[in-house]
Design an enzyme around this catalytic site. Sequence first.
Site, PDB file in Angstrom:
ATOM      1  CG  LEU A 135      -2.389 124.295  90.284  1.00 32.54           C
ATOM      2  CD1 LEU A 135      -3.188 123.803  89.092  1.00 32.54           C
ATOM      3  CD2 LEU A 135      -2.196 123.146  91.281  1.00 32.54           C
ATOM      4  N   GLY A 347      12.390 137.716 124.084  1.00 32.76           N
ATOM      5  CA  GLY A 347      11.959 139.019 124.588  1.00 32.76           C
ATOM      6  C   GLY A 347      12.019 140.069 123.482  1.00 32.76           C
ATOM      7  CD  GLU A 371       3.676 121.334  97.281  1.00 25.12           C
ATOM      8  OE1 GLU A 371       3.247 120.201  97.189  1.00 25.12           O
ATOM      9  OE2 GLU A 371       4.573 121.794  96.565  1.00 25.12           O
TER      10      GLU A 371
HETATM   11  C1  LIG Z   1       5.149 132.004  98.903  1.00 29.44           C
HETATM   12  C2  LIG Z   1       4.214 131.214  98.056  1.00 29.44           C
HETATM   13  C3  LIG Z   1       4.708 130.420  97.037  1.00 29.44           C
HETATM   14  C4  LIG Z   1       3.829 129.719  96.206  1.00 29.44           C
HETATM   15  N1  LIG Z   1       4.335 128.982  95.150  1.00 29.44           N
HETATM   16  C5  LIG Z   1       3.473 128.414  94.255  1.00 29.44           C
HETATM   17  C6  LIG Z   1       3.962 127.761  93.068  1.00 29.44           C
HETATM   18  O1  LIG Z   1       5.172 127.651  92.872  1.00 29.44           O
HETATM   19  N2  LIG Z   1       3.067 127.285  92.180  1.00 29.44           N
HETATM   20  C7  LIG Z   1       1.715 127.381  92.367  1.00 29.44           C
HETATM   21  O2  LIG Z   1       0.950 126.936  91.508  1.00 29.44           O
HETATM   22  N3  LIG Z   1       1.216 127.983  93.488  1.00 29.44           N
HETATM   23  C8  LIG Z   1       2.064 128.501  94.422  1.00 29.44           C
HETATM   24  N4  LIG Z   1       1.575 129.119  95.553  1.00 29.44           N
HETATM   25  C9  LIG Z   1       0.138 129.217  95.739  1.00 29.44           C
HETATM   26  C10 LIG Z   1      -0.420 128.372  96.886  1.00 29.44           C
HETATM   27  O3  LIG Z   1      -0.411 127.026  96.548  1.00 29.44           O
HETATM   28  C11 LIG Z   1      -1.812 128.922  97.179  1.00 29.44           C
HETATM   29  O4  LIG Z   1      -1.650 130.224  97.752  1.00 29.44           O
HETATM   30  C12 LIG Z   1      -2.610 128.044  98.105  1.00 29.44           C
HETATM   31  O5  LIG Z   1      -2.955 126.836  97.467  1.00 29.44           O
HETATM   32  C13 LIG Z   1      -3.892 128.735  98.594  1.00 29.44           C
HETATM   33  O6  LIG Z   1      -4.603 129.271  97.526  1.00 29.44           O
HETATM   34  P1  LIG Z   1      -5.102 130.803  97.579  1.00 29.44           P
HETATM   35  O7  LIG Z   1      -3.941 131.628  97.989  1.00 29.44           O
HETATM   36  O8  LIG Z   1      -5.771 131.108  96.312  1.00 29.44           O
HETATM   37  O9  LIG Z   1      -6.116 130.845  98.754  1.00 29.44           O
HETATM   38  P2  LIG Z   1      -7.691 130.481  98.662  1.00 29.44           P
HETATM   39  O10 LIG Z   1      -7.847 129.150  98.011  1.00 29.44           O
HETATM   40  O11 LIG Z   1      -8.417 131.634  98.084  1.00 29.44           O
HETATM   41  O12 LIG Z   1      -8.044 130.352 100.207  1.00 29.44           O
HETATM   42  C14 LIG Z   1      -8.266 131.479 101.040  1.00 29.44           C
HETATM   43  C15 LIG Z   1      -8.669 130.951 102.418  1.00 29.44           C
HETATM   44  O13 LIG Z   1      -9.868 130.159 102.298  1.00 29.44           O
HETATM   45  C16 LIG Z   1      -9.641 128.850 102.777  1.00 29.44           C
HETATM   46  N5  LIG Z   1     -10.369 127.889 101.950  1.00 29.44           N
HETATM   47  C17 LIG Z   1     -10.404 127.796 100.594  1.00 29.44           C
HETATM   48  N6  LIG Z   1     -11.174 126.776 100.212  1.00 29.44           N
HETATM   49  C18 LIG Z   1     -11.638 126.192 101.343  1.00 29.44           C
HETATM   50  C19 LIG Z   1     -12.466 125.081 101.617  1.00 29.44           C
HETATM   51  N7  LIG Z   1     -12.978 124.323 100.642  1.00 29.44           N
HETATM   52  N8  LIG Z   1     -12.717 124.762 102.907  1.00 29.44           N
HETATM   53  C20 LIG Z   1     -12.202 125.495 103.924  1.00 29.44           C
HETATM   54  N9  LIG Z   1     -11.398 126.561 103.727  1.00 29.44           N
HETATM   55  C21 LIG Z   1     -11.117 126.902 102.459  1.00 29.44           C
HETATM   56  C22 LIG Z   1      -8.137 128.639 102.661  1.00 29.44           C
HETATM   57  O14 LIG Z   1      -7.684 127.625 103.550  1.00 29.44           O
HETATM   58  C23 LIG Z   1      -7.627 130.024 103.031  1.00 29.44           C
HETATM   59  O15 LIG Z   1      -7.647 130.144 104.429  1.00 29.44           O
HETATM   60  C24 LIG Z   1       2.436 129.794  96.425  1.00 29.44           C
HETATM   61  C25 LIG Z   1       1.944 130.575  97.486  1.00 29.44           C
HETATM   62  C26 LIG Z   1       2.808 131.275  98.287  1.00 29.44           C
HETATM   63  C27 LIG Z   1       2.253 132.119  99.401  1.00 29.44           C
END
Ligand SMILES: Cc1cc2nc3c(=O)[nH]c(=O)nc-3n(C[C@H](O)[C@H](O)[C@H](O)COP(=O)(O)OP(=O)(O)OC[C@H]3O[C@@H](n4cnc5c(N)ncnc54)[C@H](O)[C@@H]3O)c2cc1C
Length: 387
Positions: A135, A347, A371
Amino acid sequence: MTTSDTLSTAHLFALPPEIEEFRASARAFAERDVAPLVEEAEHTGTFPLSLFRRAGDQGLLGLQFDMEWGGSEAGLLADMVFREEVSRVCAGIAAGLGIQGQIGTAYLARYGSDEQKARWLRPAIAGELITAWGLTEPDAGSDVRSIRTTVRPDGDGFVLNGRKTFITNGPIAGVVGVVAKQGEDRFAVFMVEASDPGYSVERTLNKLGCRSSQVGELVFDNVRLDESRRISPPEGSTIDAILDVLIRGRVLIAAAALGVAGAAFDLGLQYAKDRRAFGKPIGKFQEISMKFAEADARIAAARLLTYRAAVLCDSTDSVPIRECAQAKLIASETALWVVDQMMRVFGGMGFMAESTIERLYRDVRYFQIVEGTTEIQHRILAKAVGL
Ligand SMILES: Cc1cc2nc3c(=O)[nH]c(=O)nc-3n(C[C@H](O)[C@H](O)[C@H](O)COP(=O)(O)OP(=O)(O)OC[C@H]3O[C@@H](n4cnc5c(N)ncnc54)[C@H](O)[C@@H]3O)c2cc1C
């Protein structure tokens, strides 16, 4: 129906006996099959592939799915226990195996045709086919509606183009459920197989924690797919169906966070009893013992929220968005707090790569992101209270 109608008191305060019995087998799997593989898997950043088959043979990958496809119909509550127990031993391995029983397959299990389930779900439950769910994209994570991967009709099939990132199991998966846009506002899910021309794993990503789960960036360059690859909900919008699966998955992330919190607590407690300073065990100092008192209460609170969300998911058709968000938020933040406190108990030893608490300190950062980040859970709950 209100929450109090749906949940029996027994469910609120303790798990049913059959689920506690199941916990014993999940713990046995974690200690016997997973634990011996953790050190090498974490060190090399490689998922021990044989575990899929072993988990499949023990019926651990289809806990939520129909018996017709090899599942056990034990429900999300049982899956929650499985995720917690494996995560107690290794959060990275729990993440890789967990995809297989939830987001990698749940959409397929819910909306796929019999033919599609026979092709991908049955072998996934058996541990013969590794699955992933694509996704997130480089420019779209929390904001799922802004994904740019597209699928367009072409002749008697479709053509898929785009890029997905941070995909757990991506580098090792035989099939990936890919979310794409078909037109401006319409979403579609297509199953892409590893051998499909135009599909490639561009890179495996190096991570802070959960190092044994393999996470990658995937590219789709004019991948041609026929209708048999498309999974459509019979009614309603595809994006709502996708979000339903993700929301339920939050319970399992909460459970995994509880596993890490429990592991950190146990390690810290033993250390507090064994380590001596100023002539007595450090656990006898109030400053140290308070950490355990507080952690004990916080873990219990997070556990109850998580159990409640799982019971609700199993017992109602509507998605308990608010309860799933509460569980995910509190369990993931509790785990972060507990691990941080236990690091202090250790520690200087806690800072050393040779200590397990050091791994937990890195792994625990995973739960506030996946998620739906903590901030996204805050948004959901703020909306639920009318803001
Ligand atoms: C180890 C790992 C495994 C993963 N596995 C999968 C997978 O199998 N499949 C998959 O599809 N994805 C996967 N992901 C992706 C994960 O779901 C996303 O990283 C997550 O949803 C956050 O999206 P982003 O990293 O683009 O952060 P962004 O959406 O860019 O967010 C960056 C920051 O802004 C904040 N933010 C964004 N929008 C808002 C809002 N409207 N209001 C307030 N704050 C906001 C966020 O909370 C965060 O602090 C994985 C991520 C990791 C780290």
